[in-house]
Design an enzyme around this catalytic site. Structure first.
Site, PDB file in Angstrom:
ATOM      1  N   TYR A 141       0.821  -1.214   0.000  1.00 24.98           N
ATOM      2  CA  TYR A 141       0.000   0.000   0.000  1.00 24.98           C
ATOM      3  C   TYR A 141       0.855   1.264   0.000  1.00 24.98           C
ATOM      4  O   TYR A 141       0.361   2.358  -0.244  1.00 24.98           O
ATOM      5  CB  TYR A 141      -0.958   0.033   1.204  1.00 24.98           C
ATOM      6  CG  TYR A 141      -2.019  -1.047   1.185  1.00 24.98           C
ATOM      7  CD1 TYR A 141      -2.213  -1.857   0.070  1.00 24.98           C
ATOM      8  CD2 TYR A 141      -2.841  -1.254   2.282  1.00 24.98           C
ATOM      9  CE1 TYR A 141      -3.173  -2.845   0.054  1.00 24.98           C
ATOM     10  CE2 TYR A 141      -3.811  -2.244   2.275  1.00 24.98           C
ATOM     11  CZ  TYR A 141      -3.972  -3.040   1.162  1.00 24.98           C
ATOM     12  OH  TYR A 141      -4.932  -4.022   1.156  1.00 24.98           O
ATOM     13  N   LYS A 186       3.817 -15.306   2.540  1.00 27.29           N
ATOM     14  CA  LYS A 186       3.742 -16.068   1.286  1.00 27.29           C
ATOM     15  C   LYS A 186       5.189 -16.334   0.864  1.00 27.29           C
ATOM     16  O   LYS A 186       5.643 -15.938  -0.214  1.00 27.29           O
ATOM     17  CB  LYS A 186       2.965 -15.242   0.245  1.00 27.29           C
ATOM     18  CG  LYS A 186       2.640 -15.973  -1.028  1.00 27.29           C
ATOM     19  CD  LYS A 186       1.516 -16.985  -0.894  1.00 27.29           C
ATOM     20  CE  LYS A 186       1.308 -17.737  -2.190  1.00 27.29           C
ATOM     21  NZ  LYS A 186       0.427 -18.898  -2.064  1.00 27.29           N
ATOM     22  N   ASP A 218      -2.631 -18.215   2.033  1.00 25.97           N
ATOM     23  CA  ASP A 218      -3.788 -18.909   1.450  1.00 25.97           C
ATOM     24  C   ASP A 218      -4.303 -19.981   2.402  1.00 25.97           C
ATOM     25  O   ASP A 218      -5.510 -20.200   2.541  1.00 25.97           O
ATOM     26  CB  ASP A 218      -3.452 -19.492   0.062  1.00 25.97           C
ATOM     27  CG  ASP A 218      -2.054 -20.071  -0.022  1.00 25.97           C
ATOM     28  OD1 ASP A 218      -1.221 -19.754   0.847  1.00 25.97           O
ATOM     29  OD2 ASP A 218      -1.774 -20.852  -0.941  1.00 25.97           O
ATOM     30  N   ASP A 242      -5.125  -6.778   5.975  1.00 26.99           N
ATOM     31  CA  ASP A 242      -6.355  -6.087   5.579  1.00 26.99           C
ATOM     32  C   ASP A 242      -7.439  -7.118   5.271  1.00 26.99           C
ATOM     33  O   ASP A 242      -8.580  -7.039   5.756  1.00 26.99           O
ATOM     34  CB  ASP A 242      -6.037  -5.242   4.324  1.00 26.99           C
ATOM     35  CG  ASP A 242      -7.137  -4.255   3.997  1.00 26.99           C
ATOM     36  OD1 ASP A 242      -8.128  -4.189   4.742  1.00 26.99           O
ATOM     37  OD2 ASP A 242      -7.008  -3.555   2.979  1.00 26.99           O
ATOM     38  N   ASP A 246     -10.616  -8.746   8.095  1.00 22.91           N
ATOM     39  CA  ASP A 246     -12.049  -8.700   7.776  1.00 22.91           C
ATOM     40  C   ASP A 246     -12.662 -10.099   7.800  1.00 22.91           C
ATOM     41  O   ASP A 246     -13.777 -10.293   8.279  1.00 22.91           O
ATOM     42  CB  ASP A 246     -12.281  -8.082   6.384  1.00 22.91           C
ATOM     43  CG  ASP A 246     -12.519  -6.582   6.476  1.00 22.91           C
ATOM     44  OD1 ASP A 246     -12.145  -5.982   7.507  1.00 22.91           O
ATOM     45  OD2 ASP A 246     -13.081  -6.006   5.524  1.00 22.91           O
TER      46      ASP A 246
END
Ligand code: NAD
Length: 351
Positions: A141, A186, A218, A242, A246
């Site tokens: 980001y 990852k 994942d 992020d 959620d």
């Protein structure tokens, strides 16, 4: 005395913050503390009154305080595609930067009274108690990005220093919990993730009593739905955090119930509900104040080290729910519908 900067913000912000302050005043009276509240402007209301989403005075007052309590900001009134016009969200990014808030904490706990509002089976989610620690100021980001005709790229960029401080924060948190940290990356594909893993392993040497588990993102996305009880503290980089925060938040079913804390290099942390300013119900007195009240409990715990008081607030919320009181967003058959204000009063009386 504890100095608290208060950002009511927009939409339902003022209504829900008022109830959180009611509870903090009750805690002050019962446990003999003194909270001093100072209201400051941020977001849409700050644009209307001063032309800026984050007036200098607001940041200054926040920096001089012991903690910041926030409602929510934004709304259709200030939505614009004109990049020269100020936007409420600039206030939020500005305060994160100004207070150097690099860690976002989201506790995910299931209230037994609300267990039926989750989309998952009871036995999967009953008793879960997770904290997702998301890195907030680095990664993709904030990395270099560009667009060239039909190509575009964003860069995921992390330094050793940035990883080390967030991983250590997660280890420190786990010491007061079940002492298991899942570091999510990852590393089979991304170089930034390989550095992340390397730094996590090094940091773990100072926390021999904590179990460190590496998990690929994942897999974590899947495990959160399959068997969320395996998690205690999850720490991860900005974008993975992020998305996973959620996902984890929705295990419990309701947006109006989710608190958060943002912490950083300085002494001032910021506490706010996970939801937005809900302009569709603003001013109607029906908003759920519990996420903000639970955020105030996190403030007691993390900024003021008042664990007993934090637990009293959390227990009180649980008891009020067990007695069957509900705001409209979590209302079920046979329960008692209450307003924002009534919910705040019930929780305060129960503390
Ligand atoms: P939202 O979270 O405000 O609302 C989504 C839905 O959930 C709405 O139907 C709303 O009525 C409901 N809801 C949210 N909180 C509730 C509560 N406490 N009680 C009862 N119902 C509740 O998300 P949105 O509609 O996408 O965004 C509205 C505004 O909020 C936008 O301007 C957005 O930019 C802003 N926003 C701000 C923050 C923040 O201040 N940190 C975070 C997210 C969104």
């Amino acid at each position: 005395m504890y100095k608290v900067a208060v950002i009511n913000g927009d939409g339902i912000g003022p209504e829900i913050v008022k109830e959180a302050i009611k509870i903090l005043n009750k805690v002050a009276a019962k446990y003999n503390h003194n909270f001093e509240f100072k209201e400051v402007l941020m977001g849409g209301i700050a644009i209307d009154k001063t032309g800026s989403p984050l007036p200098e005075e607001t940041l200054e007052v926040c920096k001089q305080s012991d903690a910041v309590l926030m409602g929510a900001i934004g709304g259709p009134k200030w939505d614009t595609t004109d990049s020269d016009k100020p936007r409420p969200e600039q206030g939020l990014l500005g305060i994160r930067k100004g207070l150097e808030l690099y860690a976002n904490l989201r506790p995910v706990k299931v209230f037994e009274a609300l267990i039926d509002s989750s989309t998952l089976k009871k036995d999967i989610i009953s008793g879960i108690d997770i904290i997702v620690v998301r890195e907030l100021t680095g990664g993709i980001y904030f990395g270099a990005r560009a667009r060239e005709k039909d190509r575009a790229y964003d860069t995921c960029d992390y330094s050793r220093y940035e990883i080390e401080r967030i991983v250590k924060l997660a280890f420190d948190l786990s010491l007061k919990r079940r002492r298991v940290v899942h570091s999510v990356d990852k590393a089979n594909v991304l170089e930034s993730s390989r550095l992340w893993r390397e730094v996590a392993i090094e940091a773990a040497k100072d926390y021999t009593q904590v179990e460190l588990v590496h998990q690929l993102v994942d897999n974590t996305a899947m495990q959160l739905i399959r068997n969320p009880k395996q998690f205690d503290v999850i720490v991860t980089e900005n974008m993975f955090g992020d998305i996973l925060s959620d996902e984890a938040a929705m295990l419990t079913g309701s947006l109006g119930m989710l608190p958060s804390a943002s912490m950083g290099t300085g002494k001032v942390s910021l506490y706010e509900p996970c939801h937005g300013s809900a302009p569709d119900i603003a001013g109607e007195g029906i908003a759920n104040p519990l996420a903000t009240i639970l955020s105030a409990a996190l403030m007691l715990r993390y900024s003021f080290n008042l664990e007993k008081e934090a637990l009293a607030v959390e227990k009180s919320v649980e008891q009020v729910l067990n007695k069957g009181y509900r705001t409209k967003d979590i209302m079920e058959e046979d329960k008692t519908l209450v307003s924002t204000e009534e919910m705040g009063t019930l929780v305060a009386e129960n503390v």
